[in-house]
Scaffold this motif. Structure first.
Motif, short mmCIF file in Angstrom:
data_model
loop_
_atom_site.label_atom_id
_atom_site.label_comp_id
_atom_site.label_asym_id
_atom_site.label_seq_id
_atom_site.Cartn_x
_atom_site.Cartn_y
_atom_site.Cartn_z
N GLN A 193 -30.99 17.60 -15.40
CA GLN A 193 -31.39 16.30 -14.70
C GLN A 193 -31.12 15.12 -15.51
OE1 GLN A 193 -35.70 16.70 -13.66
NE2 GLN A 193 -35.45 18.72 -12.84
N MET A 194 -30.72 15.44 -16.99
CA MET A 194 -30.64 14.57 -17.91
C MET A 194 -29.12 13.78 -17.64
SD MET A 194 -32.02 15.89 -21.35
CE MET A 194 -31.89 14.55 -22.35
N ASP A 195 -28.89 12.68 -18.42
CA ASP A 195 -27.71 12.22 -18.33
C ASP A 195 -26.73 13.11 -19.08
OD1 ASP A 195 -25.31 10.57 -19.25
OD2 ASP A 195 -26.29 8.66 -18.87
N PRO A 196 -25.49 13.45 -18.51
CA PRO A 196 -24.76 14.36 -19.10
C PRO A 196 -24.36 14.08 -20.41
CG PRO A 196 -24.33 14.28 -16.67
CD PRO A 196 -24.98 13.10 -17.08
N LYS A 197 -24.04 12.85 -20.65
CA LYS A 197 -23.60 12.31 -22.03
C LYS A 197 -24.60 12.51 -22.89
CE LYS A 197 -20.24 9.15 -20.34
NZ LYS A 197 -19.88 7.46 -20.07
N ILE A 198 -25.95 11.97 -22.63
CA ILE A 198 -27.13 12.20 -23.59
C ILE A 198 -27.38 13.78 -23.99
CG2 ILE A 198 -29.63 11.74 -23.75
CD1 ILE A 198 -27.83 9.28 -23.96
N TYR A 223 -35.15 9.60 -23.58
CA TYR A 223 -34.52 10.15 -22.28
C TYR A 223 -35.42 11.48 -21.87
CZ TYR A 223 -30.75 6.96 -23.14
OH TYR A 223 -30.08 5.75 -23.17
#
Length: 350
Positions: A193-198, A223
């Motif tokens: 569910q997180m931003d893939p970059k983060i 995040y």
């Protein structure tokens, strides 16, 4: 005429019955803040309780709020190595219901002694610590409710599995009964569910064992923690929570949990903890609390309520890991109802 007399007599008896019952409830409320007959009056409820361990005797900090001979809730904080401060929201809810509750910093935590010996940080020793605290405070099966949140939920389950005969009720708040399943939920459900970059930045730092990099905790708080630990912008977190994190004992936390709430990392001692197969032996009335956005799977929490013999499930639709802060309108009424239902002999499992 005879009918009127009988009706008058019946009404009189009903009113008399109500009058006789009312002082019983009022007496608890009237004496709730009366410390005059207690040995901790001078300290405002604070006691430093000596705890015997294989490495000597140390002291742990407790503070009792209120008087209620029938409902006494001992609060087990999370972490491990955090503090009772994560429970301070209870001050806004329990006193109005005349519920007695006890703040308690486990050994190694900020307000208690902090011996530098990792051999002390075992589930079995912490269970015996809780038992010594129970005895020192005079808690027994007529009044003793044990409530644990997160790691405190692990400790509460472990205590109940050994000493449930001492309990009147058990509350497991936001903790699964299996660390491997907790890890799997973090990896397979929450991480995507997180931003893939983060996520990649976090995973790279974990792979390189770069946990001391300030960027690691910065990314986690911004995040992940604000989504799944406490759903508020970090600048708006209650002061009690920021104080609690400030007071963490990182040695205990990392040794047992790892470096974050984003699953258990490294060789942390809780990594393989699992009591799923034993929960069916619990007969004590049990409340299991799960939240929609929690780091813990709410379906697993519901399963716990069904697996124990006398369980009830409380779901917090707006809550995360600290749902006492981000979904108090669901959390506190549910907890209070459980305590009062058990006390009144009206508890029914869900």
């Amino acid at each position: 005429m005879k009918l009127k007399v009988l009706l008058f007599a019946a009404i009189s008896m009903l009113l008399l019955s109500n009058c006789q019952q009312k002082p019983k409830d009022d007496s608890i409320k009237a004496n709730y803040l009366d410390f005059s007959k207690r040995d901790d009056q001078l300290t405002g409820g604070i006691k430093m309780i000596p705890i015997k361990t294989p490495k000597g005797t140390f002291k742990v900090w407790t503070k009792t709020v209120g008087n209620n001979p029938k409902i006494k809730v001992l609060l087990l904080h999370g972490g491990p190595g955090l503090t009772h401060e994560l429970y301070e929201a209870f001050d806004g809810y329990f006193p109005n219901e005349s519920i007695e509750y006890i703040y308690y910093d486990q050994l190694g935590s900020y307000y208690s002694d902090q011996p530098d010996d990792n051999s002390l940080w075992t589930n079995a020793r912490f269970v015996e610590e809780v038992e010594q605290v129970r005895i020192a405070l005079g808690l027994d099966s007529s009044n003793f409710y044990l409530m644990g949140q997160s790691w405190g939920g692990i400790l509460a389950m472990e205590y109940a599995l050994k000493y449930q005969k001492n309990l009147k009720g058990l509350i497991i708040s936001n903790m699964m009964a299996s660390a491997p399943e907790y890890n799997a939920y973090a990896k397979n459900v929450l991480a995507p569910q997180m931003d893939p970059k983060i996520l990649k930045q976090l995973q790279d730092m974990e792979k390189n064992n770069d946990f001391d990099n300030p960027k690691y905790s910065e990314l986690l708080f911004e995040y992940y923690y604000t989504e799944h630990v406490l759903r508020m912008p970090q600048a708006q977190w209650p002061e009690s929570i920021t104080r609690c994190f400030k007071h963490i004992n990182p040695n205990v936390y990392v040794y047992m949990q790892g470096h974050s709430e984003f699953g258990i990392t490294g060789n942390a001692t809780l990594k393989n903890w699992d009591v799923k197969a034993r929960l069916k032996t619990l007969t004590v009335p049990t409340l299991s609390i799960g939240s929609k956005y929690d780091t813990m799977d709410p379906e697993h929490m519901k399963w716990i309520a069904n697996e124990v013999q006398n369980g009830r499930f409380l779901f917090c639709p707006n809550g995360s890991h600290l749902s006492q802060y981000d979904d108090p309108k669901t959390y506190f009424p549910g907890v209070i109802k459980f305590l009062k239902d058990v006390d009144n002999g009206e508890f029914k499992k869900s």
